[in-house]
Design an enzyme around this catalytic site. Sequence first.
Site, PDB file in Angstrom:
ATOM      1  N   ASN A   1      15.811  32.461  12.323  1.00  0.00           N
ATOM      2  CA  ASN A   1      15.750  33.615  11.425  1.00  0.00           C
ATOM      3  C   ASN A   1      15.123  34.856  12.059  1.00  0.00           C
ATOM      4  OD1 ASN A   1      13.299  31.832  10.999  1.00  0.00           O
ATOM      5  ND2 ASN A   1      12.600  33.742  10.066  1.00  0.00           N
TER       6      ASN A   1
ATOM      7  N   GLY B   1      14.229  27.838  14.237  1.00  0.00           N
ATOM      8  CA  GLY B   1      13.640  29.175  14.246  1.00  0.00           C
ATOM      9  C   GLY B   1      14.673  30.266  14.419  1.00  0.00           C
TER      10      GLY B   1
ATOM     11  N   TYR C   1      -1.786  27.026  23.091  1.00  0.00           N
ATOM     12  CA  TYR C   1      -0.383  27.426  23.214  1.00  0.00           C
ATOM     13  C   TYR C   1       0.165  27.014  24.572  1.00  0.00           C
ATOM     14  CZ  TYR C   1       3.864  30.211  23.479  1.00  0.00           C
ATOM     15  OH  TYR C   1       5.173  30.592  23.634  1.00  0.00           O
TER      16      TYR C   1
ATOM     17  N   GLY D   1      15.651  33.192  18.620  1.00  0.00           N
ATOM     18  CA  GLY D   1      16.481  32.253  17.866  1.00  0.00           C
ATOM     19  C   GLY D   1      17.582  32.951  17.087  1.00  0.00           C
TER      20      GLY D   1
END
Length: 286
Positions: A13, A11, A167, A17
Amino acid sequence: MLRGKTIIVTGANSGIGKATAAEMLRCQGRVIMACRNRERAEKAAQEIQQEAGPEQGELVIKLLDLASLKSVRSFCEEIMKEESRIDILINNAGIYQCPYTKSEDGFEMQFAVNHLGHFLLTNLLLDLLKRSAPSRIIVVSSKLYKYGEINFDDLNSEQSYDKAFAYARSKLANLLFTLELSHRLEETGVTVNALTPGIVRTNLGRHVHIPLLMKPLFNLASRAFFKSPEEGAQTSIYLACSPDVEGVQGKCFANCHEEQLLAKATDEEVAKKLWDISEVMVGITT
């Protein structure tokens, strides 16, 4: 400095991250951006390289869709063929409070991406991490783990689904995974630790509905009270680079300090059972 070291960031991008990858590159590491979308990854890579300055390391993009066990296996096969070492694995990618959907393998999406995908990824890369020792694994969890429960009778949320609970459960699973993995890594030279970054201004909350009239107020409040991605990445960077945590195993950190967890996140029996079930779900045979 990270010259000569290879770092994988899932992750990479966007958000934490991306900020983590930028700092690893600035420290002259060889950074592998493990991302689902090549176009977005290439755009982020250009921005990261501009931020990192002239004395930077090497940046590589590789496709990884954590919602697909096939993609995880293909990614790991490529890494094992092309990379001689992995010094740092940062399990950062995540999905937050999405509507109920299933991955291509039939798993509830948040559990699939946040837990199962990283579970398989880490296990498939363990041999290379061990050969590269001393090496580090970093797992990004969330303080919202406190609201999660591991219901072994409905891990796939087929009986009922609450996106916030799902989550929280996936983030609790991250901590239990870290706990059990730390026992399995004793005497290997590989360490694993988790972190909770706090509330950060990222696109992670893209599935959370905010009324149109409230958006300006929310945006103002987020700038005032939420961490920037760079601030949110500091504990990931600390766990990746700092000599202070050399040899530290199975802990959770917040704001670059060890964090005391609730009993539900340190339950050895639940951690072992979740590991065994996760192996079955992702098709690992031991």
